[in-house]
Structures are given as structure tokens and as C-alpha cells.
Scaffold this motif. Sequence first.
Motif, PDB file in Angstrom:
ATOM      1  N   PRO A   1       1.966   0.938 -16.400  1.00 11.81           N
ATOM      2  CA  PRO A   1       1.469   0.475 -15.101  1.00 11.81           C
ATOM      3  C   PRO A   1       2.002   1.330 -13.945  1.00 11.81           C
ATOM      4  O   PRO A   1       3.144   1.772 -13.962  1.00 11.81           O
ATOM      5  CB  PRO A   1       1.988  -0.958 -15.000  1.00 11.81           C
ATOM      6  N   PHE A   2       1.119   1.564 -12.977  1.00  8.50           N
ATOM      7  CA  PHE A   2       1.488   2.226 -11.730  1.00  8.50           C
ATOM      8  C   PHE A   2       1.772   1.123 -10.719  1.00  8.50           C
ATOM      9  O   PHE A   2       1.201   0.037 -10.796  1.00  8.50           O
ATOM     10  CB  PHE A   2       0.357   3.108 -11.212  1.00  8.50           C
ATOM     11  N   TYR A   3       2.625   1.445  -9.735  1.00 10.18           N
ATOM     12  CA  TYR A   3       3.025   0.413  -8.774  1.00 10.18           C
ATOM     13  C   TYR A   3       2.852   0.883  -7.338  1.00 10.18           C
ATOM     14  O   TYR A   3       3.125   2.035  -7.008  1.00 10.18           O
ATOM     15  CB  TYR A   3       4.505   0.046  -8.968  1.00 10.18           C
ATOM     16  N   TYR A   4       2.410  -0.052  -6.510  1.00 16.73           N
ATOM     17  CA  TYR A   4       2.485   0.068  -5.063  1.00 16.73           C
ATOM     18  C   TYR A   4       3.569  -0.903  -4.613  1.00 16.73           C
ATOM     19  O   TYR A   4       3.895  -1.855  -5.319  1.00 16.73           O
ATOM     20  CB  TYR A   4       1.160  -0.307  -4.396  1.00 16.73           C
ATOM     21  N   THR A   5       4.110  -0.658  -3.433  1.00 15.06           N
ATOM     22  CA  THR A   5       5.111  -1.562  -2.891  1.00 15.06           C
ATOM     23  C   THR A   5       4.865  -1.761  -1.397  1.00 15.06           C
ATOM     24  O   THR A   5       3.946  -1.162  -0.838  1.00 15.06           O
ATOM     25  CB  THR A   5       6.538  -1.020  -3.171  1.00 15.06           C
ATOM     26  N   THR A   6       5.672  -2.575  -0.767  1.00 13.81           N
ATOM     27  CA  THR A   6       5.520  -2.879   0.657  1.00 13.81           C
ATOM     28  C   THR A   6       6.248  -1.821   1.490  1.00 13.81           C
ATOM     29  O   THR A   6       7.152  -1.149   0.992  1.00 13.81           O
ATOM     30  CB  THR A   6       6.091  -4.265   0.962  1.00 13.81           C
ATOM     31  N   PRO A   7       5.906  -1.671   2.773  1.00 13.04           N
ATOM     32  CA  PRO A   7       6.583  -0.679   3.616  1.00 13.04           C
ATOM     33  C   PRO A   7       8.085  -0.914   3.728  1.00 13.04           C
ATOM     34  O   PRO A   7       8.852   0.037   3.859  1.00 13.04           O
ATOM     35  CB  PRO A   7       5.908  -0.837   4.973  1.00 13.04           C
ATOM     36  N   MET A   8       8.537  -2.167   3.628  1.00 13.49           N
ATOM     37  CA  MET A   8       9.975  -2.445   3.699  1.00 13.49           C
ATOM     38  C   MET A   8      10.730  -1.867   2.512  1.00 13.49           C
ATOM     39  O   MET A   8      11.919  -1.620   2.588  1.00 13.49           O
ATOM     40  CB  MET A   8      10.218  -3.951   3.759  1.00 13.49           C
ATOM     41  N   CYS A   9      10.039  -1.644   1.396  1.00 15.43           N
ATOM     42  CA  CYS A   9      10.686  -1.155   0.178  1.00 15.43           C
ATOM     43  C   CYS A   9      10.658   0.358   0.075  1.00 15.43           C
ATOM     44  O   CYS A   9      11.264   0.928  -0.832  1.00 15.43           O
ATOM     45  CB  CYS A   9      10.001  -1.746  -1.046  1.00 15.43           C
ATOM     46  N   ASP A  10       9.946   1.011   0.971  1.00 10.94           N
ATOM     47  CA  ASP A  10       9.809   2.465   0.904  1.00 10.94           C
ATOM     48  C   ASP A  10      11.132   3.122   1.285  1.00 10.94           C
ATOM     49  O   ASP A  10      11.692   2.846   2.344  1.00 10.94           O
ATOM     50  CB  ASP A  10       8.698   2.930   1.850  1.00 10.94           C
TER      51      ASP A  10
ATOM     52  N   ASN B   1       0.797  -1.229   0.000  1.00  7.90           N
ATOM     53  CA  ASN B   1       0.000   0.000   0.000  1.00  7.90           C
ATOM     54  C   ASN B   1       0.831   1.282   0.000  1.00  7.90           C
ATOM     55  O   ASN B   1       0.322   2.358   0.297  1.00  7.90           O
ATOM     56  CB  ASN B   1      -0.953   0.004   1.192  1.00  7.90           C
ATOM     57  N   ILE B   2       2.102   1.193  -0.359  1.00  7.87           N
ATOM     58  CA  ILE B   2       2.960   2.372  -0.436  1.00  7.87           C
ATOM     59  C   ILE B   2       3.085   2.760  -1.910  1.00  7.87           C
ATOM     60  O   ILE B   2       3.638   2.002  -2.712  1.00  7.87           O
ATOM     61  CB  ILE B   2       4.370   2.096   0.148  1.00  7.87           C
ATOM     62  N   PRO B   3       2.546   3.919  -2.323  1.00  5.91           N
ATOM     63  CA  PRO B   3       2.630   4.293  -3.746  1.00  5.91           C
ATOM     64  C   PRO B   3       4.067   4.609  -4.143  1.00  5.91           C
ATOM     65  O   PRO B   3       4.826   5.180  -3.366  1.00  5.91           O
ATOM     66  CB  PRO B   3       1.741   5.533  -3.842  1.00  5.91           C
ATOM     67  N   THR B   4       4.432   4.213  -5.361  1.00  5.51           N
ATOM     68  CA  THR B   4       5.756   4.516  -5.882  1.00  5.51           C
ATOM     69  C   THR B   4       5.625   5.527  -7.015  1.00  5.51           C
ATOM     70  O   THR B   4       4.526   5.776  -7.502  1.00  5.51           O
ATOM     71  CB  THR B   4       6.453   3.250  -6.428  1.00  5.51           C
ATOM     72  N   ASP B   5       6.746   6.071  -7.438  1.00  7.72           N
ATOM     73  CA  ASP B   5       6.720   7.002  -8.559  1.00  7.72           C
ATOM     74  C   ASP B   5       7.168   6.346  -9.861  1.00  7.72           C
ATOM     75  O   ASP B   5       7.475   7.039 -10.820  1.00  7.72           O
ATOM     76  CB  ASP B   5       7.575   8.239  -8.257  1.00  7.72           C
ATOM     77  N   PHE B   6       7.184   5.003  -9.890  1.00  4.73           N
ATOM     78  CA  PHE B   6       7.424   4.331 -11.160  1.00  4.73           C
ATOM     79  C   PHE B   6       6.279   4.724 -12.084  1.00  4.73           C
ATOM     80  O   PHE B   6       5.122   4.611 -11.725  1.00  4.73           O
ATOM     81  CB  PHE B   6       7.442   2.811 -11.003  1.00  4.73           C
ATOM     82  N   ALA B   7       6.589   5.240 -13.236  1.00  4.20           N
ATOM     83  CA  ALA B   7       5.611   5.705 -14.230  1.00  4.20           C
ATOM     84  C   ALA B   7       4.790   6.890 -13.715  1.00  4.20           C
ATOM     85  O   ALA B   7       3.752   7.213 -14.277  1.00  4.20           O
ATOM     86  CB  ALA B   7       4.691   4.581 -14.675  1.00  4.20           C
ATOM     87  N   GLY B   8       5.227   7.557 -12.648  1.00  5.00           N
ATOM     88  CA  GLY B   8       4.574   8.772 -12.174  1.00  5.00           C
ATOM     89  C   GLY B   8       3.332   8.577 -11.347  1.00  5.00           C
ATOM     90  O   GLY B   8       2.568   9.509 -11.151  1.00  5.00           O
ATOM     91  N   GLY B   9       3.090   7.398 -10.825  1.00  2.00           N
ATOM     92  CA  GLY B   9       1.858   7.123 -10.090  1.00  2.00           C
ATOM     93  C   GLY B   9       1.679   7.918  -8.818  1.00  2.00           C
ATOM     94  O   GLY B   9       0.577   8.332  -8.481  1.00  2.00           O
TER      95      GLY B   9
END
Length: 179
Positions: free
Chosen positions: A153-162, A122-130
Motif C-alpha cells: 500500500p501507498f500512503y498519503y498523510t496530513t500536512p501536520m505529519c509532513d 493529500n501529502i504523499p509519503t515514501d512508505f513503500a516508495g509511493g
Amino acid sequence: MKLVLSMLLIIASLTLLNVAESWEEAAATGGGGGVIQVGGKVLCQDCTEGWNEWVSGQKPIEGCTVSVTCMDNRKRIIYYGRDQTDKAGEFVVTINKYIHGKQVKPESCFTRLVSSPDPICNIPTDFAGGKSGVKLGRPTMVYRDTIKHVLGPFYYTTPMCDEPDTNDDDNLYGKGKNY
């Protein structure tokens, strides 16, 4: 003969003027104006996996909210819409080309991630500007009254990856403050 020709020219010009006014009125009220569609995918990418799983192991997230915001020439919001992703992680937002008599210009619209229902991813990433939002560029498809934009595609990641924010803006030291 000149009188008849003059009358025909006057009638023809009035008819053209009437058609032009009807065309503008239909466009201003949204009748026959067409639509702009914005679509794409939302995926979960887990950085704790190995390289092969991280690169090709993205999973679609169902129920994510993605929004589209469009501005007018004076930078005021004229449209805000959102959609939730389906089981395949796909979303589609449909916008009328004319809203309240104003033409929506796709280049003045941007799309961004809003929320993820996944408790782990549930952590939004900025891959592709999401996370920060991506402006609509060239359309992917134009067909009759439909302009379609398919975004990467837009991506979410895990809290460990933030990644933590390491900008100096938050650093109180080095700003000339004496303590």
C-alpha cells in the motif's frame, strides 16, 4: 528417394520459417502478446492519532491518481498510464506487453503516487516508495498471457505529519560562499 526427402526438408523448413515470422509479427503488433497488470492500494495514515490508530487505522482514499511509467532500453518513455482508486482505495493499470513493436519489460517500469482528492490527506509519503516511485520487481502472479504485480500500500498523510526537508543542499551557509 533422396530427391523426395530433400523436397520434404525444404518444405518443412519453409513452413517453420513462415510460422516463426508470423509469431514475431503477432508479437510486434500486440496480437497475442499478453498484458502486464500493476495494482495496489492507496491509504490515508494520520500521525496525529494515537499509536494504535496510527498503525491500524488507515483509511482508503477514493479518487487518488497513481501512474505507471515504462522505459525502453535507451531510457525513453514507451508507456505512461494511470488509474484512479475506487472506494476500497484500489487501482489497476493494464499495459500491453508489446507497444509499437517494442517489448515492455516490467523491470523498466515504475509506479508512483500522482495526486489525492482528499482535502485533508493529500501529502504523499515514501512508505513503500509511493512518493519517489517504486520499480516493479518479481511478479505476484503469472498466468497464461498475464503478469500481475501487486504493490504494497501507498500512503498519503496530513500536512501536520509532513516532515520538513532538512538536507544541507538548501542551506546557503557552509557551501563556501562568502557574504
